[in-house]
Design a protein around this motif. Structure first.
Motif, short mmCIF file in Angstrom:
data_model
loop_
_atom_site.label_atom_id
_atom_site.label_comp_id
_atom_site.label_asym_id
_atom_site.label_seq_id
_atom_site.Cartn_x
_atom_site.Cartn_y
_atom_site.Cartn_z
N ASP A 36 0.83 -1.20 0.00
CA ASP A 36 0.00 0.00 0.00
C ASP A 36 0.87 1.26 0.00
OD1 ASP A 36 -2.72 0.97 0.00
OD2 ASP A 36 -2.31 1.77 1.99
N ALA A 37 1.94 1.26 0.79
CA ALA A 37 2.82 2.43 0.81
C ALA A 37 3.49 2.62 -0.55
CB ALA A 37 3.88 2.25 1.89
N LEU A 38 3.88 1.52 -1.19
CA LEU A 38 4.50 1.62 -2.51
C LEU A 38 3.54 2.21 -3.52
CD1 LEU A 38 6.87 0.98 -4.42
CD2 LEU A 38 5.92 -1.34 -4.68
N TYR A 39 2.30 1.71 -3.53
CA TYR A 39 1.31 2.23 -4.48
C TYR A 39 1.03 3.71 -4.21
CZ TYR A 39 0.31 -2.63 -5.73
OH TYR A 39 0.41 -3.94 -6.16
N GLN A 40 0.91 4.08 -2.93
CA GLN A 40 0.62 5.48 -2.60
C GLN A 40 1.71 6.41 -3.12
OE1 GLN A 40 -0.82 6.63 1.38
NE2 GLN A 40 -1.06 4.46 1.82
N LEU A 41 2.97 6.02 -2.89
CA LEU A 41 4.07 6.86 -3.32
C LEU A 41 4.10 7.01 -4.85
CD1 LEU A 41 6.81 5.55 -0.90
CD2 LEU A 41 5.91 7.89 -0.97
N LEU A 42 3.86 5.92 -5.57
CA LEU A 42 3.92 6.00 -7.03
C LEU A 42 2.70 6.73 -7.60
CD1 LEU A 42 5.37 2.48 -7.92
CD2 LEU A 42 6.54 4.68 -7.76
N GLN A 43 1.55 6.59 -6.95
CA GLN A 43 0.37 7.30 -7.43
C GLN A 43 0.48 8.80 -7.24
OE1 GLN A 43 -2.75 5.11 -5.34
NE2 GLN A 43 -3.45 4.24 -7.27
N SER A 44 1.40 9.23 -6.38
CA SER A 44 1.56 10.67 -6.15
C SER A 44 2.44 11.34 -7.21
CB SER A 44 2.17 10.91 -4.76
OG SER A 44 3.51 10.45 -4.71
N VAL A 45 3.03 10.56 -8.11
CA VAL A 45 3.88 11.12 -9.16
C VAL A 45 3.01 11.81 -10.21
CG1 VAL A 45 5.55 10.58 -10.97
CG2 VAL A 45 5.66 9.37 -8.78
N ALA A 46 3.41 13.00 -10.59
CA ALA A 46 2.64 13.77 -11.57
C ALA A 46 2.52 13.01 -12.89
CB ALA A 46 3.30 15.12 -11.82
N GLY A 47 1.30 12.91 -13.41
CA GLY A 47 1.06 12.31 -14.71
C GLY A 47 0.83 10.81 -14.69
N VAL A 48 1.06 10.14 -13.56
CA VAL A 48 0.90 8.70 -13.53
C VAL A 48 -0.58 8.33 -13.56
CG1 VAL A 48 0.88 8.46 -11.00
CG2 VAL A 48 1.67 6.56 -12.41
N GLU A 49 -0.91 7.30 -14.31
CA GLU A 49 -2.29 6.82 -14.40
C GLU A 49 -2.43 5.38 -13.95
OE1 GLU A 49 -4.25 7.64 -18.13
OE2 GLU A 49 -2.98 9.39 -18.47
N ALA A 50 -1.33 4.61 -13.99
CA ALA A 50 -1.39 3.20 -13.60
C ALA A 50 -0.04 2.75 -13.05
CB ALA A 50 -1.81 2.33 -14.79
N ILE A 51 -0.09 1.70 -12.24
CA ILE A 51 1.10 1.15 -11.60
C ILE A 51 1.07 -0.36 -11.74
CG2 ILE A 51 2.32 0.84 -9.39
CD1 ILE A 51 0.78 3.49 -8.55
N ALA A 52 2.23 -0.95 -12.01
CA ALA A 52 2.36 -2.41 -12.04
C ALA A 52 3.57 -2.81 -11.21
CB ALA A 52 2.52 -2.91 -13.47
N VAL A 53 3.37 -3.76 -10.30
CA VAL A 53 4.46 -4.29 -9.47
C VAL A 53 4.54 -5.79 -9.73
CG1 VAL A 53 5.37 -4.60 -7.15
CG2 VAL A 53 4.07 -2.52 -7.71
N ILE A 54 5.65 -6.23 -10.33
CA ILE A 54 5.86 -7.64 -10.65
C ILE A 54 6.72 -8.26 -9.56
CG2 ILE A 54 6.70 -9.28 -12.36
CD1 ILE A 54 6.50 -7.03 -14.45
N ARG A 55 6.26 -9.37 -9.00
CA ARG A 55 7.00 -10.05 -7.94
C ARG A 55 7.29 -11.48 -8.35
NH1 ARG A 55 3.33 -6.88 -4.61
NH2 ARG A 55 4.54 -5.48 -3.27
N GLN A 56 8.55 -11.88 -8.20
CA GLN A 56 8.96 -13.25 -8.47
C GLN A 56 8.69 -14.07 -7.21
OE1 GLN A 56 10.67 -14.02 -11.67
NE2 GLN A 56 9.79 -15.99 -11.06
#
Length: 324
Positions: free
Chosen positions: A246-266
């Motif tokens: 949740d913290a990772l998504y929050q930080l990335l969603q705060s970036v100007a212009g971002v519309e989507a986030i993908a986190v790939i985990r092995q």
């Protein structure tokens, strides 16, 4: 919120229930299961909490010992099943085979699913407009003639706060969401305790892993997509308790212009999971569904064979079709 009469009849006629949810449960799944389990016991029913796990998130790991992952002949004898927060049988993981030939009711708020029409034998309570399944369970508890206990209300609020990102994803159409939250609070739930439970108590390792993931972020499609990953060795080093998605998504969603986030985990040497988040218009549930995953319009997940290197181009190609 209208509760299907078939569901109320299904519960009234049953004496024992297996309360199941999707594999890799989240707060909404666990919260709705525990609250419903408690309410059924209060009306004299036998109820067993079932989950294939794993309980990855730190805020739900503390409840793992309340659930059984093994459904044997004794548990199945005379039982009916209620499946929460998913409607596709395979989403229950290793529980699917044990539930297959039992009378099964479904309670879900996801649009995608593999359920049929609601019938007395297989009742379906589906509400895509509900902000969480715990809101639906709140309504069901009241329809059973009960008032949620303080503990039940706290689990219900826990699920509601999980699925709304503690109301960050609630827009101008969300008045009913706050009305349900208010009713849960009147029953004794504490937003302060729930917030601390979800966001507090993080390990130092979680901060280290968060820093690694942030350092690896790449921007695509003119900054509209942010993508990062977690290598298998990092999963082994920091453990599941080291994740703070949740913290990772929050930080990335705060970036100007971002519309989507993908986190790939092995997750294993042969398999990856992908967490997807979006703002407003981008439907990540549709992207997830194309890979056999699912979720909500703005929050979804995928489990797929492969490595970070082989999966990344597939995810980028899927988003390319969205952003073109």
């Amino acid at each position: 919120m209208q509760i299907p009469l078939e569901l109320l009849d299904f519960i009234q006629k049953g004496r024992k229930f297996l309360i199941a949810g999707h594999k890799e449960p989240d707060g909404d799944c666990v919260g709705s299961q525990i609250a419903l389990n408690s309410a059924l016991k209060r009306i004299g029913k036998e109820s067993i909490l079932c989950s294939a796990g794993p309980f990855k998130r730190p805020e739900i790991a503390v409840y793992a010992d309340r659930f059984t992952a093994v459904i044997g002949a004794r548990e199945r004898s005379g039982a009916r099943a209620i499946v929460l927060d998913c409607s596709a049988p395979h989403r229950t993981g290793d529980l699917a085979a044990a539930l297959a030939d039992l009378p099964v009711a479904v309670i879900d708020h996801h649009v995608a699913g593999e359920h049929g029409p609601s019938t007395p034998e297989t009742p379906v309570f589906l509400d895509p407009l509900a902000p969480s399944v715990t809101v639906m369970i709140f309504a069901l508890i009241e329809a059973l003639g009960l008032k949620p206990t303080k503990e039940e209300a706290e689990f219900l609020l826990f699920g509601l706060c999980t699925d709304t990102g503690f109301f960050r994803h609630t827009d101008e159409t969300g008045a009913a969401t706050f009305e349900y939250a208010s009713r849960m609070i009147r029953c004794g739930a504490s937003p302060k305790r729930v917030f601390q439970h979800i966001n507090g108590g993080k390990s130092l390792n979680s901060r280290y892993l968060l820093g690694i993931q942030l350092s690896r972020v790449q921007a695509y499609f003119e900054g509209r997509l942010m993508l990062t990953d977690e290598e298998y060795g990092e999963t082994q080093r920091f453990g599941l308790e080291g994740r703070d998605s949740d913290a990772l998504y929050q930080l990335l969603q705060s970036v100007a212009g971002v519309e989507a986030i993908a986190v790939i985990r092995q997750e294993t040497p042969e398999n990856c999971t992908i967490g997807l988040r979006s703002k407003d218009a981008i439907d990540v549930a549709a992207i997830a569904a194309a890979f056999g995953g699912g979720g909500h319009k703005n929050a979804a997940g995928i489990s797929i064979p492969g490595t970070v290197e082989t999966v990344r181009p597939q995810i980028l190609e899927a988003f390319k079709r969205v952003f073109r």
